[in-house]
Design a protein around this motif. Structure first.
Motif, PDB file in Angstrom:
ATOM      1  N   VAL A 471       1.242  -0.916   0.040  1.00 43.72           N
ATOM      2  CA  VAL A 471      -0.374  -0.077  -0.445  1.00 43.72           C
ATOM      3  C   VAL A 471       1.247   0.627  -0.197  1.00 43.72           C
ATOM      4  N   PHE A 472       1.540   1.197   0.542  1.00 37.64           N
ATOM      5  CA  PHE A 472       2.485   2.807   1.307  1.00 37.64           C
ATOM      6  C   PHE A 472       4.036   2.808  -0.043  1.00 37.64           C
ATOM      7  N   SER A 473       3.975   1.818  -0.868  1.00 32.29           N
ATOM      8  CA  SER A 473       4.514   2.458  -1.802  1.00 32.29           C
ATOM      9  C   SER A 473       4.900   3.730  -2.428  1.00 32.29           C
ATOM     10  N   ASN A 474       4.226   4.528  -2.120  1.00 39.21           N
ATOM     11  CA  ASN A 474       4.229   6.017  -2.645  1.00 39.21           C
ATOM     12  C   ASN A 474       4.000   7.456  -1.280  1.00 39.21           C
ATOM     13  N   GLN A 475       5.193   7.245  -0.814  1.00 38.01           N
ATOM     14  CA  GLN A 475       5.310   7.862   0.195  1.00 38.01           C
ATOM     15  C   GLN A 475       5.209   9.381  -0.158  1.00 38.01           C
ATOM     16  N   GLN A 476       5.970   9.456  -1.088  1.00 36.20           N
ATOM     17  CA  GLN A 476       6.813  10.206  -1.949  1.00 36.20           C
ATOM     18  C   GLN A 476       5.586  11.007  -2.396  1.00 36.20           C
ATOM     19  N   VAL A 477       4.639  10.907  -2.756  1.00 32.78           N
ATOM     20  CA  VAL A 477       2.853  11.376  -3.255  1.00 32.78           C
ATOM     21  C   VAL A 477       2.101  11.927  -2.091  1.00 32.78           C
ATOM     22  N   ALA A 478       3.164  10.728  -1.120  1.00 35.34           N
ATOM     23  CA  ALA A 478       1.679  11.190  -0.182  1.00 35.34           C
ATOM     24  C   ALA A 478       2.073  12.487   0.950  1.00 35.34           C
ATOM     25  N   ARG A 479       3.302  12.470   0.800  1.00 34.00           N
ATOM     26  CA  ARG A 479       4.204  13.825   1.753  1.00 34.00           C
ATOM     27  C   ARG A 479       3.889  14.756   1.097  1.00 34.00           C
ATOM     28  N   SER A 480       3.886  14.791  -0.275  1.00 38.49           N
ATOM     29  CA  SER A 480       3.587  16.081  -1.316  1.00 38.49           C
ATOM     30  C   SER A 480       1.917  16.428  -1.198  1.00 38.49           C
ATOM     31  N   PHE A 481       1.310  15.114  -0.914  1.00 41.44           N
ATOM     32  CA  PHE A 481      -0.168  15.647  -0.339  1.00 41.44           C
ATOM     33  C   PHE A 481      -0.141  16.406   0.715  1.00 41.44           C
ATOM     34  N   PHE A 482       0.435  15.911   1.920  1.00 39.22           N
ATOM     35  CA  PHE A 482       0.839  16.539   2.847  1.00 39.22           C
ATOM     36  C   PHE A 482       0.929  17.393   3.224  1.00 39.22           C
ATOM     37  N   SER A 483       2.561  18.450   2.189  1.00 42.02           N
ATOM     38  CA  SER A 483       2.916  19.746   2.120  1.00 42.02           C
ATOM     39  C   SER A 483       1.421  20.544   1.477  1.00 42.02           C
ATOM     40  N   CYS A 484       0.813  20.366   0.495  1.00 44.25           N
ATOM     41  CA  CYS A 484      -0.415  20.500   0.071  1.00 44.25           C
ATOM     42  C   CYS A 484      -1.142  21.271   0.993  1.00 44.25           C
ATOM     43  N   ILE A 485      -1.963  20.430   1.646  1.00 45.60           N
ATOM     44  CA  ILE A 485      -2.757  20.954   2.727  1.00 45.60           C
ATOM     45  C   ILE A 485      -1.824  21.449   4.720  1.00 45.60           C
ATOM     46  N   SER A 486      -0.642  21.479   4.211  1.00 45.84           N
ATOM     47  CA  SER A 486      -0.465  22.047   5.884  1.00 45.84           C
ATOM     48  C   SER A 486      -0.667  23.161   6.465  1.00 45.84           C
ATOM     49  N   ARG A 487      -0.808  24.404   5.556  1.00 42.30           N
ATOM     50  CA  ARG A 487      -1.695  25.831   6.017  1.00 42.30           C
ATOM     51  C   ARG A 487      -2.689  25.850   6.371  1.00 42.30           C
ATOM     52  N   VAL A 488      -3.267  24.203   6.981  1.00 41.03           N
ATOM     53  CA  VAL A 488      -4.694  24.550   7.510  1.00 41.03           C
ATOM     54  C   VAL A 488      -4.456  23.885   9.111  1.00 41.03           C
ATOM     55  N   LYS A 489      -5.944  25.180   9.630  1.00 39.68           N
ATOM     56  CA  LYS A 489      -6.115  24.965  10.672  1.00 39.68           C
ATOM     57  C   LYS A 489      -6.672  24.651  11.941  1.00 39.68           C
ATOM     58  N   ASP A 490      -7.759  23.776  10.539  1.00 37.54           N
ATOM     59  CA  ASP A 490      -7.993  22.416  11.216  1.00 37.54           C
ATOM     60  C   ASP A 490      -8.033  21.047  10.335  1.00 37.54           C
ATOM     61  N   LEU A 491      -7.549  19.719  11.219  1.00 34.02           N
ATOM     62  CA  LEU A 491      -7.594  18.570  10.297  1.00 34.02           C
ATOM     63  C   LEU A 491      -8.162  17.596  11.555  1.00 34.02           C
ATOM     64  N   VAL A 492      -9.237  16.530  10.363  1.00 27.89           N
ATOM     65  CA  VAL A 492      -9.902  15.480  10.819  1.00 27.89           C
ATOM     66  C   VAL A 492      -9.092  13.808  10.160  1.00 27.89           C
ATOM     67  N   ILE A 493      -8.583  13.773  10.830  1.00 28.81           N
ATOM     68  CA  ILE A 493      -7.661  12.298  10.075  1.00 28.81           C
ATOM     69  C   ILE A 493      -8.538  10.889  10.913  1.00 28.81           C
ATOM     70  N   SER A 494      -8.102  10.072   9.412  1.00 33.05           N
ATOM     71  CA  SER A 494      -8.958   8.474  10.123  1.00 33.05           C
ATOM     72  C   SER A 494      -7.537   7.995  10.511  1.00 33.05           C
ATOM     73  N   GLU A 495      -7.810   6.514  10.956  1.00 38.51           N
ATOM     74  CA  GLU A 495      -7.457   5.045  10.819  1.00 38.51           C
ATOM     75  C   GLU A 495      -6.085   5.346   9.743  1.00 38.51           C
ATOM     76  N   THR A 496      -6.515   5.432   8.590  1.00 37.62           N
ATOM     77  CA  THR A 496      -6.103   4.285   7.712  1.00 37.62           C
ATOM     78  C   THR A 496      -4.827   5.052   7.368  1.00 37.62           C
ATOM     79  N   ILE A 497      -5.258   7.122   7.456  1.00 39.71           N
ATOM     80  CA  ILE A 497      -4.624   7.881   7.082  1.00 39.71           C
ATOM     81  C   ILE A 497      -3.391   8.068   8.253  1.00 39.71           C
ATOM     82  N   MET A 498      -3.886   7.374   9.886  1.00 33.99           N
ATOM     83  CA  MET A 498      -2.680   7.847  11.037  1.00 33.99           C
ATOM     84  C   MET A 498      -1.187   6.689  10.193  1.00 33.99           C
ATOM     85  N   LYS A 499      -2.115   5.362   9.293  1.00 34.94           N
ATOM     86  CA  LYS A 499      -1.097   4.500   9.160  1.00 34.94           C
ATOM     87  C   LYS A 499       0.117   5.104   8.216  1.00 34.94           C
ATOM     88  N   LEU A 500      -1.236   5.607   7.357  1.00 36.28           N
ATOM     89  CA  LEU A 500       0.240   5.779   6.004  1.00 36.28           C
ATOM     90  C   LEU A 500       0.601   7.060   6.095  1.00 36.28           C
TER      91      LEU A 500
END
Length: 645
Positions: A471-500
């Protein structure tokens, strides 16, 4: 029911209260707006006299009649004027709720007819004997009694009371049923006013009454008399499901005739909701013509859901829908959107596009941007929808939900092998982003995610069943995704995203969420150890809500954790929710936050199981070395007795 323990270490206000107050104010404003839009409907019916109101409620099923009691104080006891009570124990949450309802309200009503259908299990209390005895008393004048037990063993049968044997009113009714048809007609003449009073009401008022019924029940009123034959057509809403009909052809025939009647009677159908399931590939196509019909007749709310239909049998949306100027709400599920050079939906505010197929990705972009007042947009994609990069260009969208479902005939491993899909978001007024996709397989190409946007990362339900490179062969893509939302003030994360996130942090640290103030996350217990590292990425965090899931034994000592910056400088609110068997870990987390958070103002601990006892909870909490000088502690659990300190 949970009983709270309140430990007051100050009179500080919860940091979450401002968010709650804003939500309550928005809901109150919305409710007032809705009430303002239709005051006449409530006023016209509520001002009718009680006898007429009881006759109106008489035509509703008992369950629906009782529901009217919540409308206002005026309606609170009106349903008790109805002389018939039809109760089915299976319609209640449990048998105790059923018996409790009968005990509370039976003696308040003036019943002439009582119908009971009862399914009892072992140890369910006996109540029917008392109920029948009560209604059979002479002053109650019971005329009709129907008691049916389902699957009750002989030893649990209830005895009928003696009062039933001497009930004169019931006997007269039985005798009259055995007499001639002439006397039956005389008995029917006792209630002529009930039918006449309602039939003499104006059409507008009757249509409002029928609008409170399900479509199936409203249509049934057409058999009452010639006066009622077409009155149901005055209701501007039609909600139908194909599985409610004997077969698919009956469903198609009924809807075709209904639409023809609407046209003949010159009635406006403003709301059409259809749930359609074709059991055979050769079932006739009809969705296209139905949508075309209502789109040409000023439909406002259109909801079409096609269940389990193969791609090659998807029905096409007619071009007339793209030019429907009256449309306010649109939901399309598993249909084919054909290309068009002209799209004009000037009033559309809410749009749900789910598992549809599009001619190409440029059309979907054009379709979204052609809705000048669109506010709420939801798109659930599939891997064979002809869209590689989803582009959302809208100057008006405030709420955006994105999801993904596997395509036709795809096995689970095919889903994870799908190519990376792109998402481009250009919505300057966006306030809420709900992302229910696998972020390791999707890339946000836009860098504009405003800090004011509240982001909910749901992830896919299959992700947590896999690990490592699957599943997690694309950590760099995921990290790029998190960089795009890094300015937000409110964030809700599911269990699967926490595992990622956990797997991404094994490669390199997460981006810094410097503006993040509120974090809500579901955490599997085996991943609890990564919390300090996650909090290191949130230096200015003010509130955190942790939902502990999947109880599993963990070996690491929480007390040995490092202390991130947010605990020393900004964290004020902590809430910990524990699933069954996760209570001890929750207590350790509570201790960790209490002993290391300098400015903590409120800590909430919730649990469901019975691992913790009230005495040990109080003893452990009071014994903590609180780093904060003032803090309010709230504990909610299945306690043996209420305790407050």
């Amino acid at each position: 029911m949970s009983t709270p323990i309140l430990l007051h270490r100050g009179n500080q206000r919860s940091p979450e209260s401002m968010t709650v107050e804003r939500v309550l104010m928005m809901e109150e404003s919305k409710a007032k707006r809705m009430c303002y839009e239709r005051p006449a409907r409530e006023d016209m019916i509520s001002k009718l006299p009680d006898p007429l109101m009881s006759q109106i409620l008489f035509y509703l099923p008992t369950k629906e009649a009782v529901k009217t009691s919540v409308l206002s104080h005026r309606w609170e006891t009106l349903w008790l004027l109805v002389s018939e009570l039809d109760l089915n124990s299976s319609e209640f949450p449990d048998y105790n709720a059923f018996s409790g309802f009968g005990d509370r309200f039976l003696e308040k009503s003036c019943l002439r007819k009582l119908k009971l259908k009862i399914l009892k299990r072992k140890n369910d209390k006996s109540c029917v004997t008392w109920w029948v005895d009560f209604v059979a008393r002479p002053r109650r004048k019971l005329k009709h009694l129907d008691v049916e037990y389902l699957y009750v063993s002989r030893k649990r049968l209830e005895v009928m009371p003696i009062s039933l044997c001497v009930c004169e009113t019931l006997k007269r009714l039985v005798n009259s049923m055995e007499e001639s048809k002439e006397k039956e007609k005389e008995a029917c003449q006792e209630l002529p006013s009930r039918r006449d009073i309602i039939s003499n009401l104006p059409d507008s008022l009757i249509s409002q009454m029928l609008s409170c019924l399900p479509t199936k029940e409203a249509v049934r009123t057409s058999v009452l008399s010639t006066r009622w034959k077409t009155l149901w057509l005055l209701v501007p809403s039609l909600r139908l499901a194909s599985h409610d009909f004997p077969d698919y052809n009956s469903f198609v025939s009924f809807l075709d005739k209904s639409l023809d009647l609407y046209r003949e009677e010159n009635s406006c159908l403003h709301n059409l909701e259809l749930v359609i399931r074709k059991d055979y590939d050769d079932d006739q196509c009809c969705v296209t013509r139905w949508i075309d019909h209502v789109a040409r007749h000023k439909v406002k709310h259109l909801d079409v859901e096609c269940i389990l239909v193969k791609r090659e049998f998807l029905e096409a949306v007619p071009l007339s829908l793209y030019l429907c100027e009256s449309l306010l709400y649109l939901r399309l599920h598993r249909v084919l959107l054909v290309g068009s050079e002209s799209v004009s939906l000037p009033r559309l505010k809410t749009m749900r596009l789910e598992q549809n197929v599009y001619p190409h990705e440029a059309f979907l972009q054009f379709f979204i941007s052609s809705c000048p007042v669109l506010e709420d947009l939801s798109i659930v994609r599939k891997d064979d929808d002809n869209v590689k990069v989803l582009r959302v260009h809208s100057q008006t969208v405030t709420s955006l939900t994105l999801g993904f479902e596997p395509g036709d005939g795809h096995m689970l491993y095919h889903y994870f092998d799908r190519e990376i899909l792109g998402i481009y978001i250009d919505s300057p007024r966006l306030k809420y982003l709900n992302f229910n996709d696998d972020v390791s397989k999707c890339q946000i190409l836009s860098s504009f995610i405003s800090p004011s946007v509240k982001v909910h990362l749901g992830g896919v339900r299959y992700m947590s069943y896999y690990s490592g490179g699957v599943v997690f062969s694309n950590q760099q893509v995921a990290r790029s995704f998190f960089s795009c939302i890094s300015r937000v003030k409110d964030l809700v994360i599911s269990e699967t995203i926490m595992k990622l996130i956990y797997f991404c942090m094994k490669v390199e640290p997460l981006p810094q969420f410097c503006d993040l103030s509120y974090l809500e996350a579901k955490v599997c217990l085996v991943d609890v150890e990564m919390l300090p590292a996650l909090l290191e990425s949130c230096p200015n965090l003010n509130s955190i809500v942790l939902d502990l899931t999947r109880p599993t034994i963990i070996t690491e000592q929480i007390t040995a954790w490092a202390v991130p910056q947010c605990l020393l400088l900004s964290l004020e609110f902590v809430e910990i929710k524990c699933c069954c068997k996760a209570e001890l870990v929750g207590m350790k987390l509570a201790k960790y936050f209490a002993e290391n958070s300098v400015f903590l103002k409120k800590l909430v601990l919730r649990w469901r199981g019975y691992v913790l006892e009230e005495d040990s909870v109080l003893r452990d909490l009071l014994a903590l070395s609180w780093r904060s000088s003032t803090c309010q502690i709230e504990v909610y659990g299945p306690l043996k007795r209420p305790v407050r300190v």
